[in-house]
Design a protein around this motif. Structure first.
Motif, PDB file in Angstrom:
ATOM      1  N   MET A  22      -1.690  -3.269  -7.155  1.00 35.93           N
ATOM      2  CA  MET A  22      -1.926  -1.885  -6.755  1.00 35.93           C
ATOM      3  C   MET A  22      -2.968  -1.250  -7.667  1.00 35.93           C
ATOM      4  O   MET A  22      -2.810  -1.231  -8.887  1.00 35.93           O
ATOM      5  CB  MET A  22      -0.625  -1.088  -6.812  1.00 35.93           C
ATOM      6  CG  MET A  22      -0.759   0.260  -6.115  1.00 35.93           C
ATOM      7  SD  MET A  22       0.712   1.268  -6.253  1.00 35.93           S
ATOM      8  CE  MET A  22       1.793   0.450  -5.097  1.00 35.93           C
ATOM      9  N   VAL A  23      -4.029  -0.744  -7.055  1.00 36.27           N
ATOM     10  CA  VAL A  23      -5.093  -0.114  -7.836  1.00 36.27           C
ATOM     11  C   VAL A  23      -5.487   1.190  -7.167  1.00 36.27           C
ATOM     12  O   VAL A  23      -5.160   1.425  -6.010  1.00 36.27           O
ATOM     13  CB  VAL A  23      -6.353  -1.016  -7.915  1.00 36.27           C
ATOM     14  CG1 VAL A  23      -6.062  -2.299  -8.652  1.00 36.27           C
ATOM     15  CG2 VAL A  23      -6.904  -1.313  -6.531  1.00 36.27           C
ATOM     16  N   LYS A  24      -6.189   2.006  -7.909  1.00 36.22           N
ATOM     17  CA  LYS A  24      -6.737   3.195  -7.279  1.00 36.22           C
ATOM     18  C   LYS A  24      -7.854   2.758  -6.350  1.00 36.22           C
ATOM     19  O   LYS A  24      -8.546   1.783  -6.615  1.00 36.22           O
ATOM     20  CB  LYS A  24      -7.296   4.138  -8.348  1.00 36.22           C
ATOM     21  CG  LYS A  24      -6.215   4.654  -9.262  1.00 36.22           C
ATOM     22  CD  LYS A  24      -6.692   5.911  -9.973  1.00 36.22           C
ATOM     23  CE  LYS A  24      -5.648   6.396 -10.939  1.00 36.22           C
ATOM     24  NZ  LYS A  24      -5.995   6.037 -12.344  1.00 36.22           N
ATOM     25  N   GLU A  25      -8.009   3.513  -5.293  1.00 38.07           N
ATOM     26  CA  GLU A  25      -9.015   3.155  -4.296  1.00 38.07           C
ATOM     27  C   GLU A  25     -10.369   2.865  -4.955  1.00 38.07           C
ATOM     28  O   GLU A  25     -11.023   1.878  -4.657  1.00 38.07           O
ATOM     29  CB  GLU A  25      -9.132   4.292  -3.282  1.00 38.07           C
ATOM     30  CG  GLU A  25     -10.010   3.985  -2.081  1.00 38.07           C
ATOM     31  CD  GLU A  25      -9.592   2.724  -1.335  1.00 38.07           C
ATOM     32  OE1 GLU A  25      -8.372   2.490  -1.178  1.00 38.07           O
ATOM     33  OE2 GLU A  25     -10.486   1.959  -0.931  1.00 38.07           O
ATOM     34  N   ARG A  26     -10.757   3.705  -5.876  1.00 35.55           N
ATOM     35  CA  ARG A  26     -12.091   3.552  -6.457  1.00 35.55           C
ATOM     36  C   ARG A  26     -12.196   2.320  -7.355  1.00 35.55           C
ATOM     37  O   ARG A  26     -13.287   1.924  -7.748  1.00 35.55           O
ATOM     38  CB  ARG A  26     -12.447   4.797  -7.263  1.00 35.55           C
ATOM     39  CG  ARG A  26     -11.523   5.017  -8.455  1.00 35.55           C
ATOM     40  CD  ARG A  26     -12.197   5.863  -9.522  1.00 35.55           C
ATOM     41  NE  ARG A  26     -11.506   5.678 -10.783  1.00 35.55           N
ATOM     42  CZ  ARG A  26     -10.671   6.551 -11.298  1.00 35.55           C
ATOM     43  NH1 ARG A  26     -10.411   7.676 -10.670  1.00 35.55           N
ATOM     44  NH2 ARG A  26     -10.080   6.299 -12.449  1.00 35.55           N
TER      45      ARG A  26
ATOM     46  N   LEU B 209      -3.908 -13.193  -2.310  1.00 38.95           N
ATOM     47  CA  LEU B 209      -3.863 -12.038  -3.208  1.00 38.95           C
ATOM     48  C   LEU B 209      -4.356 -10.786  -2.477  1.00 38.95           C
ATOM     49  O   LEU B 209      -5.462 -10.782  -1.944  1.00 38.95           O
ATOM     50  CB  LEU B 209      -4.757 -12.280  -4.425  1.00 38.95           C
ATOM     51  CG  LEU B 209      -4.611 -13.633  -5.137  1.00 38.95           C
ATOM     52  CD1 LEU B 209      -5.634 -13.734  -6.262  1.00 38.95           C
ATOM     53  CD2 LEU B 209      -3.202 -13.811  -5.678  1.00 38.95           C
ATOM     54  N   SER B 210      -3.538  -9.754  -2.459  1.00 38.10           N
ATOM     55  CA  SER B 210      -3.924  -8.532  -1.759  1.00 38.10           C
ATOM     56  C   SER B 210      -4.126  -7.384  -2.724  1.00 38.10           C
ATOM     57  O   SER B 210      -3.328  -7.202  -3.640  1.00 38.10           O
ATOM     58  CB  SER B 210      -2.833  -8.111  -0.769  1.00 38.10           C
ATOM     59  OG  SER B 210      -2.574  -9.150   0.128  1.00 38.10           O
ATOM     60  N   LEU B 211      -5.177  -6.614  -2.478  1.00 37.85           N
ATOM     61  CA  LEU B 211      -5.366  -5.383  -3.230  1.00 37.85           C
ATOM     62  C   LEU B 211      -4.940  -4.226  -2.342  1.00 37.85           C
ATOM     63  O   LEU B 211      -5.397  -4.126  -1.198  1.00 37.85           O
ATOM     64  CB  LEU B 211      -6.842  -5.199  -3.585  1.00 37.85           C
ATOM     65  CG  LEU B 211      -7.420  -6.149  -4.607  1.00 37.85           C
ATOM     66  CD1 LEU B 211      -8.919  -5.892  -4.746  1.00 37.85           C
ATOM     67  CD2 LEU B 211      -6.738  -5.970  -5.948  1.00 37.85           C
ATOM     68  N   ILE B 212      -4.093  -3.382  -2.853  1.00 37.24           N
ATOM     69  CA  ILE B 212      -3.750  -2.193  -2.066  1.00 37.24           C
ATOM     70  C   ILE B 212      -3.903  -0.960  -2.947  1.00 37.24           C
ATOM     71  O   ILE B 212      -3.887  -1.053  -4.177  1.00 37.24           O
ATOM     72  CB  ILE B 212      -2.302  -2.242  -1.509  1.00 37.24           C
ATOM     73  CG1 ILE B 212      -1.281  -2.256  -2.653  1.00 37.24           C
ATOM     74  CG2 ILE B 212      -2.110  -3.438  -0.619  1.00 37.24           C
ATOM     75  CD1 ILE B 212       0.127  -1.934  -2.184  1.00 37.24           C
ATOM     76  N   ASN B 213      -4.075   0.184  -2.299  1.00 40.44           N
ATOM     77  CA  ASN B 213      -4.073   1.413  -3.072  1.00 40.44           C
ATOM     78  C   ASN B 213      -2.665   2.009  -3.067  1.00 40.44           C
ATOM     79  O   ASN B 213      -1.755   1.465  -2.435  1.00 40.44           O
ATOM     80  CB  ASN B 213      -5.150   2.385  -2.564  1.00 40.44           C
ATOM     81  CG  ASN B 213      -4.847   2.922  -1.172  1.00 40.44           C
ATOM     82  OD1 ASN B 213      -3.682   3.053  -0.781  1.00 40.44           O
ATOM     83  ND2 ASN B 213      -5.887   3.228  -0.420  1.00 40.44           N
ATOM     84  N   THR B 214      -2.502   3.106  -3.752  1.00 41.67           N
ATOM     85  CA  THR B 214      -1.143   3.616  -3.965  1.00 41.67           C
ATOM     86  C   THR B 214      -0.456   4.066  -2.676  1.00 41.67           C
ATOM     87  O   THR B 214       0.752   4.265  -2.660  1.00 41.67           O
ATOM     88  CB  THR B 214      -1.180   4.819  -4.942  1.00 41.67           C
ATOM     89  OG1 THR B 214      -2.232   5.700  -4.521  1.00 41.67           O
ATOM     90  CG2 THR B 214      -1.478   4.353  -6.345  1.00 41.67           C
ATOM     91  N   LYS B 215      -1.234   4.215  -1.609  1.00 38.58           N
ATOM     92  CA  LYS B 215      -0.610   4.671  -0.362  1.00 38.58           C
ATOM     93  C   LYS B 215      -0.314   3.537   0.616  1.00 38.58           C
ATOM     94  O   LYS B 215       0.106   3.781   1.742  1.00 38.58           O
ATOM     95  CB  LYS B 215      -1.529   5.683   0.325  1.00 38.58           C
ATOM     96  CG  LYS B 215      -1.698   6.949  -0.483  1.00 38.58           C
ATOM     97  CD  LYS B 215      -2.443   8.003   0.324  1.00 38.58           C
ATOM     98  CE  LYS B 215      -2.822   9.173  -0.542  1.00 38.58           C
ATOM     99  NZ  LYS B 215      -4.230   9.120  -0.974  1.00 38.58           N
ATOM    100  N   GLU B 216      -0.579   2.307   0.211  1.00 35.78           N
ATOM    101  CA  GLU B 216      -0.497   1.230   1.191  1.00 35.78           C
ATOM    102  C   GLU B 216       0.710   0.310   1.055  1.00 35.78           C
ATOM    103  O   GLU B 216       0.748  -0.743   1.702  1.00 35.78           O
ATOM    104  CB  GLU B 216      -1.784   0.383   1.138  1.00 35.78           C
ATOM    105  CG  GLU B 216      -3.004   1.122   1.640  1.00 35.78           C
ATOM    106  CD  GLU B 216      -4.282   0.307   1.502  1.00 35.78           C
ATOM    107  OE1 GLU B 216      -5.091   0.335   2.435  1.00 35.78           O
ATOM    108  OE2 GLU B 216      -4.471  -0.349   0.451  1.00 35.78           O
ATOM    109  N   SER B 217       1.689   0.712   0.238  1.00 37.77           N
ATOM    110  CA  SER B 217       2.823  -0.207   0.044  1.00 37.77           C
ATOM    111  C   SER B 217       3.537  -0.515   1.356  1.00 37.77           C
ATOM    112  O   SER B 217       4.082  -1.601   1.522  1.00 37.77           O
ATOM    113  CB  SER B 217       3.861   0.343  -0.919  1.00 37.77           C
ATOM    114  OG  SER B 217       3.329   1.320  -1.722  1.00 37.77           O
ATOM    115  N   TYR B 218       3.507   0.434   2.291  1.00 41.36           N
ATOM    116  CA  TYR B 218       4.197   0.182   3.555  1.00 41.36           C
ATOM    117  C   TYR B 218       3.611  -1.029   4.287  1.00 41.36           C
ATOM    118  O   TYR B 218       4.298  -1.759   4.969  1.00 41.36           O
ATOM    119  CB  TYR B 218       4.159   1.436   4.447  1.00 41.36           C
ATOM    120  CG  TYR B 218       2.829   1.684   5.104  1.00 41.36           C
ATOM    121  CD1 TYR B 218       2.601   1.265   6.414  1.00 41.36           C
ATOM    122  CD2 TYR B 218       1.798   2.309   4.423  1.00 41.36           C
ATOM    123  CE1 TYR B 218       1.373   1.481   7.018  1.00 41.36           C
ATOM    124  CE2 TYR B 218       0.571   2.526   5.015  1.00 41.36           C
ATOM    125  CZ  TYR B 218       0.359   2.106   6.313  1.00 41.36           C
ATOM    126  OH  TYR B 218      -0.860   2.304   6.900  1.00 41.36           O
TER     127      TYR B 218
END
Ligand code: ADP
Ligand code: MG
Length: 565
Positions: free
Chosen positions: A222-226, A342-351
């Motif tokens: 989980m990372v920030k979008e930027r 390996l997936s990168l998601i931002n803080t809103k994408e856990s769903y």
């Protein structure tokens, strides 16, 4: 189960054995006997990587009369890459048969050459829908003699809008033919096709429950979008021996990410639909031959691509259609090997992660983006491994040995090793000194990140200097080191001409010695910093200990204020 028991001819069995296939995969075991024994239609539901090409390819060639030159087998698939791959596979299966001619036809390549190959008598044609329609309309191809039509990756073809083309193509084939359709998913449109074109098809479904291979390790970060881009670099640095794919959501994103990575020295290339066919071919070739380590691709472009020994699939962005996750991940862990997704998601994408977990029926593990220490250790060990594995060419070295020996004679063996490792490794240490923690969490200022503290040099210019303002700061991930690099690479000046630096929240100041300052604004204008545009302008010297944002505004004028000197 063995291939011998499926009812295949000796010539075909020999070719299969040459390929190293020993045990039929589930879909092969279920389809091949059925297809050999009867003239049934078939609907196969199976994920990528399950061995569908042989499941239809082997019975197809066994049912073809290679003494005749008529076109008897027709395989339709969505992309040029797949078309080439299937053609290669079918050629390999039929190598002990008399005079097989398997021809691939797809858009973007010379149609005249393809017509010539067909005219020579192609018993099997493997085609993308668009080009095949062209050939039919030019009357360069006759499909009246087709006995078997295969639709491979049917769902993808429909997604790509080939429904009409497929309708047209099938309407040109005889009613009596058999239709074999393969698809990874079974949306309504595919059902409709099977209703329309198939007569009580034999249905084979494999692996619906655990759709991705068991030997894939699924991980998300989980990372920030930027920080997505920085995070990708970390992952690539953390897996220096990666041979993998990075999936992006759009052609544009694919192009941008690959371009940036390439510019920064990563061994990557892009594969997407906006590239010319020649570029796509070149990309695939380089990837297959492993002259590039990483292919940055869109879902469509990489669908069904079968390259052995892919170690990692990285989802720069998760696919819009979560089902595509399975297709992407299926590019790794093939033929009994293991791999990582390996997936990168931002803080809103856990769903999305939870949705995918449901689909793949297994857990996706949360991990932290590797920190600089982890990466340094991985890189160091990879370097050491490479050094250890290097073969010494004594003959060549002999010539220089005396000179080399003289240079090193005062060092111990340990010192020599340390020097060689450091010579390779120091650059890397420098870069990672300046980078912080990318993991997004509530208290993400910890983890020993050294943002904005990286450049410890005491930067004092002796002579006159010019001070500059730039509207990038900590919020845009800038720190002193990154600023120095940005200024030097964009304007071409030397870092020793850069003086005092102040990095603030959303803006920064830096000084450049007068003599080197002329080209700064021109050099930096129009460039970007990690994809972000910025503005640089000359500003007044720093007064005392000040240098506040207010001060700057008053003195040099904001961008929109129109009060520039
Ligand atoms: P799909 O079309 O289902 O995505 P492919 O036909 O491309 O899968 O096959 C995936 C990979 O598995 C290929 O590299 C192929 O050579 C290999 N393969 C297929 N069948 C077998 C088998 N029975 N034994 C070993 N390897 C196989
Ligand atoms: Mg396939």
């Amino acid at each position: 189960m063995t291939f011998e028991k499926l009812g295949l001819n000796a010539d075909i069995l020999k070719a299969v054995s040459d390929l190293g296939f020993e045990i039929p995969s589930e879909i092969q075991e279920k389809s091949i006997p059925q297809l050999l024994e009867s003239d049934t239609d078939l609907m196969g539901l199976a994920q990528t990587g399950t061995g569908k090409t042989a499941a239809f390819g082997l019975p197809l060639i066994q049912k073809i009369d290679f003494e005749s030159k008529d076109t008897q087998g027709l395989v339709i698939c969505p992309t040029r890459e797949l078309c080439n791959q299937i053609t290669r596979d079918i050629k390999a299966f039929s190598k002990y048969l008399p005079r097989p001619n398997v021809v691939a036809v797809y858009g973007g390549a010379s149609i005249d050459n393809q017509i010539r190959s067909i005219k020579r008598g192609a018993q099997v044609i493997v085609a993308t829908p668009g080009r095949l329609v062209d050939l039919i309309k030019r009357k360069a191809i006759k499909l009246e003699t087709v006995k078997i039509a295969v639709l491979d990756e049917a769902d993808e073809m429909l997604n790509m809008g080939f429904k009409e083309d497929i309708d047209f193509i099938l309407s040109q084939t005889p009613q009596t033919k058999s239709t074999w359709l393969f698809s990874a998913t079974m949306p309504k449109e595919v059902r409709r096709i099977t209703k329309e074109y198939m007569d009580d098809p034999f249905e084979v479904t494999v692996g619906t429950k655990n759709t991705t291979a068991k030997n894939i390790e699924h991980v998300y970060y989980m990372v920030k979008e930027r920080d997505r881009y920085l995070a990708i670099k970390r992952l690539l640095d953390f897996y220096p021996d990666i041979f993998g794919l990075i999936f992006c959501r759009t052609k544009r994103e694919t192009g941008m990410i690959s371009e940036k990575l390439e510019k920064e020295g990563y061994n990557v290339t892009a594969l997407h639909g906006d590239l010319s066919q020649a570029q796509r071919d070149a990309a695939m070739k380089k990837f297959r031959e492993r002259t590039v380590q990483v292919l940055v691709a869109t879902d469509v472009a990489a669908r069904g691509i079968d390259v052995d020994s892919v170690t990692h699939v990285i989802h720069y962005n998760l696919p819009d259609d979560v089902e595509n996750y399975t297709h992407r991940s299926g590019r790794t862990a093939r033929a009994g090997k293991s791999g990582m997704s390996l997936s990168l998601i931002n803080t809103k994408e856990s769903y999305k992660i939870r949705q995918i977990e449901k689909i793949i029926g297994s857990k996706i593990e949360y991990k932290k983006i590797p920190g600089s220490d982890d990466i340094r250790e991985q890189q160091m060990m990879a370097l050491v491994d490479r050094v250890v594995a290097t073969e010494v060419n004594e003959n060549e070295l002999d010539k220089y040995w005396d000179m080399i020996y003289e240079k090193f004679q005062n060092y111990s063996a340990e010192e020599v090793v340390m020097k060689f490792i450091s010579a390779e490794f120091n650059k890397f240490i420098e870069y990672y000194k300046k980078s912080g923690d990318l993991n997004a969490s509530k208290n993400d200022k910890d983890s020993g990140g050294s943002n904005a503290r990286g450049d410890k040099k005491n930067r004092n210019l002796s002579g006159d200097s010019q001070r500059f303002f730039i509207n990038l700061g900590e919020k845009q991930n800038l720190n002193k080191g990154a600023l120095v690099r940005l200024v030097c690479t964009t304007s071409g000046i030397n870092s020793k001409d850069i003086g005092r630096i102040e990095v603030h929240g959303g803006y920064s100041f830096f000084e450049v010695s007068k003599s080197a300052s002329k080209g700064i604004v021109a050099g930096m204008t129009g460039k970007d910093y990690e994809g972000k545009d910025f503005v640089v302008e000359e500003t007044e010297p720093r007064k005392g200990g000040g240098g506040s944002y207010k001060g700057r505004k008053k003195r040099s004028g904001g961008r929109s204020g129109g009060r520039r000197r």
